[in-house]
Design a protein around this motif. Structure first.
Motif, PDB file in Angstrom:
ATOM      1  N   ARG A  23       0.713  57.657  92.586  1.00  0.00           N
ATOM      2  CA  ARG A  23       0.484  59.027  93.065  1.00  0.00           C
ATOM      3  C   ARG A  23       1.066  60.008  92.038  1.00  0.00           C
ATOM      4  N   PRO A  24       0.277  61.040  91.687  1.00  0.00           N
ATOM      5  CA  PRO A  24       0.752  62.007  90.674  1.00  0.00           C
ATOM      6  C   PRO A  24       1.609  63.102  91.322  1.00  0.00           C
ATOM      7  N   CYS A  25       2.907  62.805  91.498  1.00  0.00           N
ATOM      8  CA  CYS A  25       3.811  63.742  92.193  1.00  0.00           C
ATOM      9  C   CYS A  25       4.455  64.700  91.189  1.00  0.00           C
ATOM     10  N   ARG A  26       4.924  65.810  91.718  1.00  0.00           N
ATOM     11  CA  ARG A  26       5.533  66.812  90.813  1.00  0.00           C
ATOM     12  C   ARG A  26       6.666  67.540  91.527  1.00  0.00           C
ATOM     13  N   ARG A  27       7.836  67.589  90.886  1.00  0.00           N
ATOM     14  CA  ARG A  27       8.944  68.364  91.458  1.00  0.00           C
ATOM     15  C   ARG A  27       8.539  69.835  91.485  1.00  0.00           C
ATOM     16  N   GLY A  28       8.720  70.473  92.651  1.00  0.00           N
ATOM     17  CA  GLY A  28       8.291  71.874  92.790  1.00  0.00           C
ATOM     18  C   GLY A  28       6.869  71.984  93.312  1.00  0.00           C
ATOM     19  N   GLY A  29       6.162  70.865  93.396  1.00  0.00           N
ATOM     20  CA  GLY A  29       4.811  70.888  93.972  1.00  0.00           C
ATOM     21  C   GLY A  29       3.730  71.128  92.931  1.00  0.00           C
ATOM     22  N   LEU A  30       2.578  71.557  93.421  1.00  0.00           N
ATOM     23  CA  LEU A  30       1.381  71.713  92.580  1.00  0.00           C
ATOM     24  C   LEU A  30       1.626  72.616  91.377  1.00  0.00           C
ATOM     25  N   ARG A  31       0.932  72.318  90.296  1.00  0.00           N
ATOM     26  CA  ARG A  31       0.861  73.296  89.206  1.00  0.00           C
ATOM     27  C   ARG A  31      -0.577  73.798  89.117  1.00  0.00           C
ATOM     28  N   ILE A  32      -0.766  75.020  89.584  1.00  0.00           N
ATOM     29  CA  ILE A  32      -2.080  75.663  89.442  1.00  0.00           C
ATOM     30  C   ILE A  32      -1.803  77.003  88.777  1.00  0.00           C
ATOM     31  N   GLU A  33      -1.985  77.043  87.473  1.00  0.00           N
ATOM     32  CA  GLU A  33      -1.726  78.289  86.743  1.00  0.00           C
ATOM     33  C   GLU A  33      -2.490  78.312  85.432  1.00  0.00           C
ATOM     34  N   ALA A  34      -2.696  79.540  84.957  1.00  0.00           N
ATOM     35  CA  ALA A  34      -3.424  79.736  83.700  1.00  0.00           C
ATOM     36  C   ALA A  34      -2.433  79.790  82.546  1.00  0.00           C
ATOM     37  N   GLU A  35      -2.884  79.292  81.395  1.00  0.00           N
ATOM     38  CA  GLU A  35      -2.025  79.285  80.205  1.00  0.00           C
ATOM     39  C   GLU A  35      -2.933  79.455  78.984  1.00  0.00           C
ATOM     40  N   ARG A  36      -2.431  80.125  77.953  1.00  0.00           N
ATOM     41  CA  ARG A  36      -3.159  80.193  76.675  1.00  0.00           C
ATOM     42  C   ARG A  36      -2.484  79.207  75.737  1.00  0.00           C
TER      43      ARG A  36
END
Ligand code: FAD
Length: 345
Positions: A23-36
């Motif tokens: 399972r692809p878990c992440r501390r702090g939860g989802l990462r949904i953000e834009a980046e250049r």
């Protein structure tokens, strides 16, 4: 009168195989953000959409909508997009981008039924993920949950999605936050659980069940029917992205994001399942990670959640223990064929 529901066949003859996944878990939860990205990656506009933990099949559509919103804020109307990853998150994102009028190419090492997403059962529950530690972040996540379940309800039976009752024995872990966000009705107490050998109390609630082999196949067909293309390729390093022709990229690489985007908040949680011959039971048994799902291609027995372990292959001894645990719930003996079972086969 107590109605006992049909019990599963848990005999050795009914065992199909053992499977595993991370399972692809992440501390702090989802990462949904834009980046250049930097010049080494061609200065591309990237929208990240990963970290779905133990519930990616449940929440893929809500996060896909968030990703589309960020793409629209980063690119001109009509500019094409490359989606990295073709698990349930990449496929749902590709579908929503195509429906919004963009051209899409999906680039992935593995597609659909070859991914971790195909290992999942999958029951609709927001498990194995952090909801967020601020009221704003939790409200945002609750919105994703509500939009996800609405999208799956709309897709319905043609996409392998149905509503099933979930029975939990007394003492099963309780998570009020699964129910207080408006996506599911609360559990109802039962004096006697209509499944298992113990005959004790429990509770029941309804949720969606996603037959993942059907869902993933239908999503691939939907991407193709909307004009999306697939390219089978592994992305080794961030500089590979400079060669991607599209001006925008949506990253749905799940655990692959840890190394490619150097995200050390990502951590693995190993899971294992015992697949039994298909049995149309019409209900789910759930007790934390000890669950039983009547998927069309197999009766799925779970499971485990081993944080920090990124091995995807199943461990035979652990799977035998999972099977033994289920047999004990149903009052079966060591080979699963005898013992005092309250509900008839
Ligand atoms: C045992 C188990 C049971 C589960 N049960 C449930 C459940 O009941 N309900 C539920 O909602 N969820 C469940 N999950 C969780 C769910 O499976 C995941 O959250 C979901 O699959 C994540 O989807 P994804 O598309 O982000 O990742 P994946 O399905 O892993 O897809 C990742 C994609 O990225 C590609 N990729 C990665 N790295 C690279 C690279 N470097 N180059 C090219 N391509 C790359 C892969 O090939 C793949 O196409 C379960 C998981 C497991 C393991």
């Amino acid at each position: 009168m107590i109605q006992t529901l049909r019990a599963p066949d848990l005999s050795d003859d009914a065992v199909l195989r053992f499977v595993g996944g991370v399972r692809p878990c992440r501390r702090g939860g989802l990462r949904i953000e834009a980046e250049r990205l930097g010049s080494d990656a061609g200065g591309k506009a990237v929208v990240h959409n990963y970290g779905h933990g133990g519930c990616g099949v449940s929440i893929a559509f809500g996060t896909a909508e968030e990703a589309v919103r960020l793409v629209d804020g980063s690119l001109q109307a009509g500019e094409p997009v490359a989606v990295l990853g073709a698990g349930v998150v990449g496929l749902a994102t590709a579908v929503r981008l195509l429906e919004s009028g963009r051209r899409v190419r999906v680039i992935a090492e593995r597609v659909g039924t070859e991914t971790v997403s195909a290992v999942a059962g999958a029951v609709w529950l927001p498990t194995g993920i952090e909801f967020g530690d601020t009221p704003q972040r939790r409200a945002w996540f609750h919105g994703i949950l509500r939009r996800s379940i609405e999208s799956l309800r709309e897709l319905g039976a043609p996409y392998g999605i149905e509503t099933l009752p979930v029975y939990e024995p007394e003492g099963a872990p309780e998570y009020p936050e699964f129910f207080d966000n408006g996506s599911l009705g609360p559990p109802r107490a039962l004096e006697v659980l209509p499944i298992g050998a113990a005959g004790g109390p429990g509770r029941v609630f309804d949720t969606l069940f996603m037959h993942t082999p059907v869902l993933l196949r239908r999503l691939i067909e939907r991407v193709r029917s909307l004009g999306g293309r697939f390219e089978s390729r592994r992305i080794e390093r961030i500089s590979d992205l400079a060669g991607v022709g599209e001006p925008g990229i949506v990253n749905c690489l799940a655990f692959g994001s840890r190394d490619l985007f150097d995200d050390h908040a990502m951590y693995p949680a190993r899971g294992m399942l015992v697949l039994m011959k298909p049995q149309d039971l019409g209900y789910i048994k759930h007790d934390g990670y000890r669950y039983m799902f009547p998927r069309r291609d197999a009766l799925v027995l779970g499971g485990c959640f081993i944080e920090g372990d990124e091995r995807s292959e199943p461990d035979e001894e652990m799977c035998r223990r999972i099977l033994a645990d289920h047999r004990s719930f149903w009052g079966r003996g060591e080979d699963g064929t005898h013992g005092a079972c309250r509900a008839p086969l």
